[in-house]
Design an enzyme around this catalytic site. Sequence first.
Site, short mmCIF file in Angstrom:
data_model
loop_
_atom_site.label_atom_id
_atom_site.label_comp_id
_atom_site.label_asym_id
_atom_site.label_seq_id
_atom_site.Cartn_x
_atom_site.Cartn_y
_atom_site.Cartn_z
CB SER A 99 -0.91 0.02 1.23
OG SER A 99 -1.66 -1.17 1.29
N1 SAM Z 1 -0.40 -5.02 4.19
C1 SAM Z 1 0.28 -5.35 2.96
C2 SAM Z 1 1.66 -4.76 2.91
O1 SAM Z 1 2.05 -4.05 3.83
O2 SAM Z 1 2.36 -5.07 1.94
C3 SAM Z 1 -0.48 -4.94 1.73
C4 SAM Z 1 -1.71 -5.71 1.57
S1 SAM Z 1 -2.34 -5.81 -0.05
C5 SAM Z 1 -2.98 -4.20 -0.31
C6 SAM Z 1 -3.75 -6.84 0.34
C7 SAM Z 1 -3.39 -8.28 0.62
O3 SAM Z 1 -4.54 -8.93 1.13
C8 SAM Z 1 -2.96 -9.06 -0.59
O4 SAM Z 1 -1.69 -9.61 -0.39
C9 SAM Z 1 -4.02 -10.16 -0.73
O5 SAM Z 1 -3.54 -11.37 -1.23
C10 SAM Z 1 -4.48 -10.27 0.71
N2 SAM Z 1 -5.79 -10.90 0.93
C11 SAM Z 1 -6.94 -10.75 0.22
N3 SAM Z 1 -7.91 -11.49 0.76
C12 SAM Z 1 -7.39 -12.12 1.84
C13 SAM Z 1 -7.90 -13.03 2.82
N4 SAM Z 1 -9.16 -13.45 2.82
N5 SAM Z 1 -7.07 -13.46 3.80
C14 SAM Z 1 -5.77 -13.06 3.84
N6 SAM Z 1 -5.22 -12.21 2.93
C15 SAM Z 1 -6.03 -11.74 1.95
#
Ligand code: SAM
Length: 236
Positions: A62
């Site tokens: 992000s």
């Molecule tokens: N917090 C992260 C960072 O600092 O790099 C960025 C997160 S990214 C915007 C969103 C993440 O949520 C992705 O890696 C995606 O695969 C994950 N995601 C989506 N649905 C999910 C779920 N049900 N459980 C766990 N992770 C999930």
Amino acid sequence: MLAPQRERDAFVQRQIEARGIRDRRVLDAMRSVPRELFVPEDQRAHAYEDHPLPIGAGQTISQPYIVGFMIEALGLRGGEKVLEVGAGSGYAAAVLSKIAGEVFTIERIGALVRFATDNLAAAGCSNVHVRHGDGTQGWATEAPFDAILVSAGAPDVPPSLMHQLKVGGRLVIPVGKDPSTQELVRVTRTSDGDWSYEDVAGVRFVPLIGKEGWEDEVDGWQERAPRTRTRRSAKP
Ligand code: SAM
């Protein structure tokens, strides 16, 4: 090679503090985490730029400002037990780990579980636990949590996460039936059976995919129907 400390200081001043993030704990935490350790090698030159970056598997780390904004919205005081859903690169978990006592983070994509685990180890964040799975259902064996941060956009607030908050705990999550305009919502558990809700900002996140989130992607997530249909004002 890591960027010099003065570059991280300037980045936090210009992109985070100047835009209104005031919590010293958040500012200090962001100054102390080398963001270049959380992006793929070919993105390192861009690690301190003011936008999200690709981390593989169609996902992003992000924008730094939104990471600071969301963590400030959790209202951490230090030493808490925190759950993050959507580990991605591990960067937000690393920032959280500088304030909280212990951080538990869940990621649904296996390659990113390994990426986040390696990055957190390289950054020396030993109080972060990474798990592969569907974070919409939380981490029941470690619950309850003082705070929960969801780093992906949900159609509604997952009831499991609401129930895994301590009374007084805060959950910050992007929510929107229309994927192009999510609201960042702060949910506070006010008693065993009550939660209060505040909209704190407009945001746009990649989808939260899972049993209590969006259905899996087939032809592009923007056309998928939400799986849960609970009203935000309703109790789970
Ligand atoms: N917090 C992260 C960072 O600092 O790099 C960025 C997160 S990214 C915007 C969103 C993440 O949520 C992705 O890696 C995606 O695969 C994950 N995601 C989506 N649905 C999910 C779920 N049900 N459980 C766990 N992770 C999930």
